[in-house]
Design a protein around this motif. Sequence first.
Motif, PDB file in Angstrom:
ATOM      1  N   ALA A 268      48.715  -3.990   7.528  1.00 21.00           N
ATOM      2  CA  ALA A 268      49.081  -4.721   6.320  1.00 21.00           C
ATOM      3  C   ALA A 268      47.890  -4.872   5.377  1.00 21.00           C
ATOM      4  CB  ALA A 268      49.638  -6.096   6.683  1.00 21.00           C
ATOM      5  N   GLU A 269      46.679  -4.816   5.933  1.00 18.68           N
ATOM      6  CA  GLU A 269      45.468  -4.915   5.112  1.00 18.68           C
ATOM      7  C   GLU A 269      44.905  -3.544   4.741  1.00 18.68           C
ATOM      8  OE1 GLU A 269      44.561  -7.623   3.848  1.00 18.68           O
ATOM      9  OE2 GLU A 269      45.897  -8.918   5.018  1.00 18.68           O
ATOM     10  N   GLY A 270      45.662  -2.482   5.058  1.00 18.95           N
ATOM     11  CA  GLY A 270      45.233  -1.147   4.678  1.00 18.95           C
ATOM     12  C   GLY A 270      44.242  -0.499   5.617  1.00 18.95           C
ATOM     13  N   LEU A 271      44.115  -1.025   6.831  1.00 17.37           N
ATOM     14  CA  LEU A 271      43.196  -0.456   7.813  1.00 17.37           C
ATOM     15  C   LEU A 271      43.897   0.589   8.674  1.00 17.37           C
ATOM     16  CD1 LEU A 271      41.589  -3.805   8.995  1.00 17.37           C
ATOM     17  CD2 LEU A 271      40.406  -2.027   7.696  1.00 17.37           C
ATOM     18  N   GLU A 272      43.185   1.665   8.985  1.00 17.32           N
ATOM     19  CA  GLU A 272      43.681   2.609   9.981  1.00 17.32           C
ATOM     20  C   GLU A 272      43.444   2.019  11.365  1.00 17.32           C
ATOM     21  OE1 GLU A 272      43.467   6.996   9.130  1.00 17.32           O
ATOM     22  OE2 GLU A 272      41.629   6.331   8.141  1.00 17.32           O
ATOM     23  N   VAL A 273      44.329   2.331  12.298  1.00 14.29           N
ATOM     24  CA  VAL A 273      44.282   1.662  13.602  1.00 14.29           C
ATOM     25  C   VAL A 273      44.324   2.683  14.733  1.00 14.29           C
ATOM     26  CG1 VAL A 273      45.336  -0.085  15.079  1.00 14.29           C
ATOM     27  CG2 VAL A 273      45.476  -0.322  12.599  1.00 14.29           C
ATOM     28  N   GLY A 274      43.520   2.416  15.746  1.00 17.01           N
ATOM     29  CA  GLY A 274      43.542   3.206  16.967  1.00 17.01           C
ATOM     30  C   GLY A 274      43.676   2.300  18.171  1.00 17.01           C
ATOM     31  N   ALA A 275      44.106   2.855  19.304  1.00 11.85           N
ATOM     32  CA  ALA A 275      44.309   2.091  20.534  1.00 11.85           C
ATOM     33  C   ALA A 275      43.285   2.509  21.582  1.00 11.85           C
ATOM     34  CB  ALA A 275      45.721   2.316  21.073  1.00 11.85           C
ATOM     35  N   VAL A 276      42.824   1.538  22.367  1.00 12.41           N
ATOM     36  CA  VAL A 276      41.834   1.784  23.410  1.00 12.41           C
ATOM     37  C   VAL A 276      42.432   1.462  24.773  1.00 12.41           C
ATOM     38  CG1 VAL A 276      39.543   1.209  24.301  1.00 12.41           C
ATOM     39  CG2 VAL A 276      39.940   1.215  21.835  1.00 12.41           C
ATOM     40  N   HIS A 277      42.261   2.400  25.711  1.00 10.11           N
ATOM     41  CA  HIS A 277      42.627   2.164  27.110  1.00 10.11           C
ATOM     42  C   HIS A 277      41.345   2.070  27.930  1.00 10.11           C
ATOM     43  CE1 HIS A 277      44.699   2.450  30.980  1.00 10.11           C
ATOM     44  NE2 HIS A 277      43.739   3.293  31.336  1.00 10.11           N
ATOM     45  N   LEU A 278      41.245   1.024  28.746  1.00  5.85           N
ATOM     46  CA  LEU A 278      40.092   0.855  29.626  1.00  5.85           C
ATOM     47  C   LEU A 278      40.365   1.552  30.954  1.00  5.85           C
ATOM     48  CD1 LEU A 278      37.334  -0.430  30.200  1.00  5.85           C
ATOM     49  CD2 LEU A 278      38.550  -2.493  30.949  1.00  5.85           C
ATOM     50  N   PHE A 279      39.618   2.596  31.216  1.00  5.40           N
ATOM     51  CA  PHE A 279      39.807   3.423  32.409  1.00  5.40           C
ATOM     52  C   PHE A 279      39.380   2.679  33.664  1.00  5.40           C
ATOM     53  CE2 PHE A 279      37.872   6.733  35.269  1.00  5.40           C
ATOM     54  CZ  PHE A 279      39.063   7.344  35.652  1.00  5.40           C
ATOM     55  N   ASP A 280      40.223   2.745  34.689  1.00  8.14           N
ATOM     56  CA  ASP A 280      39.912   2.168  35.997  1.00  8.14           C
ATOM     57  C   ASP A 280      39.736   3.319  36.984  1.00  8.14           C
ATOM     58  OD1 ASP A 280      39.759   0.926  38.444  1.00  8.14           O
ATOM     59  OD2 ASP A 280      41.447  -0.425  38.110  1.00  8.14           O
ATOM     60  N   PRO A 281      38.510   3.587  37.437  1.00  3.49           N
ATOM     61  CA  PRO A 281      38.280   4.721  38.334  1.00  3.49           C
ATOM     62  C   PRO A 281      38.830   4.507  39.735  1.00  3.49           C
ATOM     63  CG  PRO A 281      36.274   3.449  38.074  1.00  3.49           C
ATOM     64  CD  PRO A 281      37.275   2.864  37.122  1.00  3.49           C
ATOM     65  N   CYS A 282      39.333   3.318  40.013  1.00  6.57           N
ATOM     66  CA  CYS A 282      39.802   3.014  41.362  1.00  6.57           C
ATOM     67  C   CYS A 282      41.285   3.317  41.568  1.00  6.57           C
ATOM     68  CB  CYS A 282      39.551   1.542  41.691  1.00  6.57           C
ATOM     69  SG  CYS A 282      37.818   1.021  41.541  1.00  6.57           S
ATOM     70  N   VAL A 283      42.010   3.601  40.489  1.00  5.82           N
ATOM     71  CA  VAL A 283      43.452   3.824  40.620  1.00  5.82           C
ATOM     72  C   VAL A 283      43.826   5.175  40.011  1.00  5.82           C
ATOM     73  CG1 VAL A 283      43.940   1.361  40.602  1.00  5.82           C
ATOM     74  CG2 VAL A 283      43.986   2.628  38.463  1.00  5.82           C
ATOM     75  N   PRO A 284      44.938   5.775  40.450  1.00  6.70           N
ATOM     76  CA  PRO A 284      45.335   7.095  39.959  1.00  6.70           C
ATOM     77  C   PRO A 284      45.633   7.099  38.466  1.00  6.70           C
ATOM     78  CG  PRO A 284      46.478   6.577  42.003  1.00  6.70           C
ATOM     79  CD  PRO A 284      45.802   5.318  41.560  1.00  6.70           C
ATOM     80  N   ALA A 285      45.498   8.262  37.876  1.00  8.18           N
ATOM     81  CA  ALA A 285      45.689   8.415  36.433  1.00  8.18           C
ATOM     82  C   ALA A 285      47.141   8.205  36.012  1.00  8.18           C
ATOM     83  CB  ALA A 285      45.216   9.799  35.998  1.00  8.18           C
ATOM     84  N   ASP A 286      48.091   8.621  36.855  1.00  8.23           N
ATOM     85  CA  ASP A 286      49.503   8.556  36.460  1.00  8.23           C
ATOM     86  C   ASP A 286      49.919   7.138  36.083  1.00  8.23           C
ATOM     87  OD1 ASP A 286      49.711  11.241  36.868  1.00  8.23           O
ATOM     88  OD2 ASP A 286      50.682  11.091  38.833  1.00  8.23           O
ATOM     89  N   GLY A 287      49.538   6.151  36.903  1.00  3.70           N
ATOM     90  CA  GLY A 287      49.902   4.776  36.614  1.00  3.70           C
ATOM     91  C   GLY A 287      49.227   4.251  35.359  1.00  3.70           C
ATOM     92  N   GLN A 288      48.018   4.703  35.110  1.00  2.00           N
ATOM     93  CA  GLN A 288      47.303   4.269  33.910  1.00  2.00           C
ATOM     94  C   GLN A 288      47.953   4.840  32.656  1.00  2.00           C
ATOM     95  OE1 GLN A 288      42.970   3.794  34.105  1.00  2.00           O
ATOM     96  NE2 GLN A 288      42.995   4.913  36.048  1.00  2.00           N
ATOM     97  N   ALA A 289      48.333   6.102  32.713  1.00  2.00           N
ATOM     98  CA  ALA A 289      48.987   6.729  31.562  1.00  2.00           C
ATOM     99  C   ALA A 289      50.333   6.059  31.287  1.00  2.00           C
ATOM    100  CB  ALA A 289      49.187   8.218  31.820  1.00  2.00           C
ATOM    101  N   ALA A 290      51.082   5.744  32.359  1.00  2.00           N
ATOM    102  CA  ALA A 290      52.373   5.081  32.181  1.00  2.00           C
ATOM    103  C   ALA A 290      52.184   3.712  31.528  1.00  2.00           C
ATOM    104  CB  ALA A 290      53.071   4.931  33.533  1.00  2.00           C
ATOM    105  N   ASN A 291      51.124   3.031  31.891  1.00  2.00           N
ATOM    106  CA  ASN A 291      50.825   1.732  31.291  1.00  2.00           C
ATOM    107  C   ASN A 291      50.550   1.884  29.791  1.00  2.00           C
ATOM    108  OD1 ASN A 291      50.269  -1.044  31.219  1.00  2.00           O
ATOM    109  ND2 ASN A 291      48.112  -0.749  31.714  1.00  2.00           N
ATOM    110  N   PHE A 292      49.776   2.879  29.432  1.00  2.00           N
ATOM    111  CA  PHE A 292      49.418   3.102  28.027  1.00  2.00           C
ATOM    112  C   PHE A 292      50.640   3.422  27.175  1.00  2.00           C
ATOM    113  CE2 PHE A 292      48.040   5.803  24.509  1.00  2.00           C
ATOM    114  CZ  PHE A 292      46.994   5.069  23.969  1.00  2.00           C
ATOM    115  N   VAL A 293      51.470   4.337  27.646  1.00  2.00           N
ATOM    116  CA  VAL A 293      52.600   4.775  26.810  1.00  2.00           C
ATOM    117  C   VAL A 293      53.670   3.687  26.692  1.00  2.00           C
ATOM    118  CG1 VAL A 293      52.180   7.177  27.446  1.00  2.00           C
ATOM    119  CG2 VAL A 293      53.903   5.866  28.696  1.00  2.00           C
TER     120      VAL A 293
END
Length: 233
Positions: A94-119
């Motif tokens: 609303a203020e004219g800013l471009e926006v990006g999203a950040v995911h904090l990687f957890d090296p202790c858990v598999p990638a599939d669950g992390q990706a599902a959380n992000f999407v």
Amino acid sequence: MARTSKRPLWLKLMLVVLILAPLGGGAWLWWDLRTWQPPESEYPEQGADLSGGTGEMNFAVLKGHGADFVYLPATGGEGERSASFTRNLAAARAEGLEVGAVHLFDPCVPADGQAANFVTIVPRDADLLPPAIALIDTGEECLEPVTSGQVRSELTILANQIEAHAGRPAILKLGRKFEETHGVAARIERNLWLVRTRLEPDYGGRPWLIWTANEKYESGASDQPVAWAVVRP
């Protein structure tokens, strides 16, 4: 009766200066860093990384400080989600800013669950900036020990899955300790986002795309400092 020697006045003044100069220099540096930004003449595109958590944010004030974009915390690991992501996404836009999203990687858990959380929380939106994966936790405290090879493998899987959702390559927001531990920069071909206050970082071993140049920028947009970042021209 023995005479007591007195130091000359000039010597006393010199000692005072020698004692106070480092203190004054440190105070000036601290004060200067509170509002220091790299010059716009060198880095025209600047913005804020809010993934470290900053509480309530006034995006209009942030825009007034010269921000063109913000990166918002979205998810972490396979279960952590930001309750304010959707609201802040709308407010920043609303203020004219471009926006990006950040995911904090957890090296202790598999990638599939992390990706599902992000999407689950980040929409498939072509107007979003490239997603960023923050690499901070080295995995030293994982219940089951992980090797650097395993960490890089899961990170690659995660990046691929997030990219499939976002429709664009991810950026690796690479902490110095993570890089020293797992050697990601030379093995995973993604744009780098490096962090070092005031001085340009070089620990990635190759050019960065985004540089967090001031980790404690006092913007007045919230009651906590924000991390101020620039994009390589």
